[in-house]
Each structure stands twice: as structure tokens, then as C-alpha cells.
Scaffold this motif. Sequence first.
Motif, mmCIF file in Angstrom:
data_model
loop_
_atom_site.group_PDB
_atom_site.id
_atom_site.type_symbol
_atom_site.label_atom_id
_atom_site.label_comp_id
_atom_site.label_asym_id
_atom_site.label_seq_id
_atom_site.Cartn_x
_atom_site.Cartn_y
_atom_site.Cartn_z
ATOM 1 N N MET A 1 -50.096 -86.136 55.014
ATOM 2 C CA MET A 1 -50.964 -84.969 54.960
ATOM 3 C C MET A 1 -52.094 -85.143 55.967
ATOM 4 S SD MET A 1 -52.658 -83.214 51.662
ATOM 5 C CE MET A 1 -54.282 -83.852 51.376
ATOM 6 N N ASP A 2 -52.232 -84.197 56.864
ATOM 7 C CA ASP A 2 -53.258 -84.259 57.900
ATOM 8 C C ASP A 2 -54.422 -83.358 57.487
ATOM 9 O OD1 ASP A 2 -54.604 -84.753 60.259
ATOM 10 O OD2 ASP A 2 -53.526 -83.226 61.381
ATOM 11 N N LEU A 3 -55.446 -83.959 56.875
ATOM 12 C CA LEU A 3 -56.596 -83.197 56.410
ATOM 13 C C LEU A 3 -57.741 -83.371 57.401
ATOM 14 C CD1 LEU A 3 -58.093 -81.548 54.263
ATOM 15 C CD2 LEU A 3 -58.699 -83.691 53.169
ATOM 16 N N ASN A 4 -58.134 -82.296 58.029
ATOM 17 C CA ASN A 4 -59.261 -82.333 58.946
ATOM 18 C C ASN A 4 -60.466 -81.796 58.197
ATOM 19 O OD1 ASN A 4 -61.231 -81.834 60.888
ATOM 20 N ND2 ASN A 4 -59.706 -81.467 62.474
ATOM 21 N N LEU A 5 -61.259 -82.711 57.650
ATOM 22 C CA LEU A 5 -62.402 -82.344 56.813
ATOM 23 C C LEU A 5 -63.406 -81.488 57.574
ATOM 24 C CD1 LEU A 5 -63.603 -82.658 54.021
ATOM 25 C CD2 LEU A 5 -64.662 -84.775 54.773
ATOM 26 N N ARG A 6 -63.698 -81.870 58.795
ATOM 27 C CA ARG A 6 -64.659 -81.117 59.610
ATOM 28 C C ARG A 6 -64.200 -79.663 59.768
ATOM 29 N NH1 ARG A 6 -65.115 -84.496 63.348
ATOM 30 N NH2 ARG A 6 -67.201 -85.265 62.985
ATOM 31 N N LYS A 7 -62.927 -79.492 60.087
ATOM 32 C CA LYS A 7 -62.381 -78.143 60.283
ATOM 33 C C LYS A 7 -62.430 -77.341 58.983
ATOM 34 C CE LYS A 7 -58.378 -75.960 62.415
ATOM 35 N NZ LYS A 7 -57.083 -76.195 63.072
ATOM 36 N N ALA A 8 -62.129 -77.971 57.863
ATOM 37 C CA ALA A 8 -62.167 -77.287 56.568
ATOM 38 C C ALA A 8 -63.590 -76.855 56.220
ATOM 39 C CB ALA A 8 -61.610 -78.205 55.481
ATOM 40 N N ILE A 9 -64.553 -77.719 56.471
ATOM 41 C CA ILE A 9 -65.953 -77.390 56.182
ATOM 42 C C ILE A 9 -66.410 -76.229 57.046
ATOM 43 C CG2 ILE A 9 -68.323 -78.247 56.369
ATOM 44 C CD1 ILE A 9 -67.094 -81.036 55.546
ATOM 45 N N LEU A 10 -66.110 -76.291 58.327
ATOM 46 C CA LEU A 10 -66.499 -75.207 59.231
ATOM 47 C C LEU A 10 -65.828 -73.895 58.840
ATOM 48 C CD1 LEU A 10 -66.527 -77.076 62.660
ATOM 49 C CD2 LEU A 10 -68.481 -76.374 61.260
ATOM 50 N N SER A 11 -64.603 -73.969 58.387
ATOM 51 C CA SER A 11 -63.897 -72.773 57.948
ATOM 52 C C SER A 11 -64.577 -72.164 56.717
ATOM 53 C CB SER A 11 -62.440 -73.119 57.623
ATOM 54 O OG SER A 11 -61.769 -72.003 57.110
ATOM 55 N N ASN A 12 -65.073 -73.017 55.826
ATOM 56 C CA ASN A 12 -65.727 -72.542 54.602
ATOM 57 C C ASN A 12 -67.049 -71.820 54.875
ATOM 58 O OD1 ASN A 12 -63.769 -73.376 52.821
ATOM 59 N ND2 ASN A 12 -64.731 -75.341 52.420
ATOM 60 N N VAL A 13 -67.749 -72.185 55.933
ATOM 61 C CA VAL A 13 -69.052 -71.566 56.208
ATOM 62 C C VAL A 13 -69.010 -70.587 57.378
ATOM 63 C CG1 VAL A 13 -70.389 -73.455 55.202
ATOM 64 C CG2 VAL A 13 -69.853 -73.494 57.646
#
Length: 72
Positions: A1-13
Amino acid sequence: MDLNLRKAILSNVSGHNTEQLEATIVDAVQNGEEKMLPGLGVLFEMIWKEANEQDKQEMLETLEQSLQNKQA
């Protein structure tokens, strides 16, 4: 599983206005939950990258002062 935390956070805001961003930051700081720290880090990274040298120096001085106050 390739989880890009930075990308997910930016997507949320992404698309949040200033009030929503402030609410996110205040909530994270007031709750003091460890799981919120990566999000605050990503937001700080964005601020740092956009800041000019004077703003960066001011942030560093504020951080230094805050750390000194914690030791007192």
C-alpha cells in the motif's frame, strides 16, 4: 500500500478558506493529539516554502522564544 500522507493531508484541506484553515489549526492545537502533528507539519512546510527571509526569521525567533519560555 502506497500511502502518501502529505498528499492526503493537502487533499483534505484543499479549497479551504481562511476560517476553515484556522479552525483546523486551532482544533489540532487545542486537542493536542499526536495524530494531528503530521498535518500541522505539512501546513507549516507550506508556510515555510512561501515565506520570505524576513518572515522565516520572525518565525524562528518566535519559536526560539517559545522554547525558552517552556524551559523557564
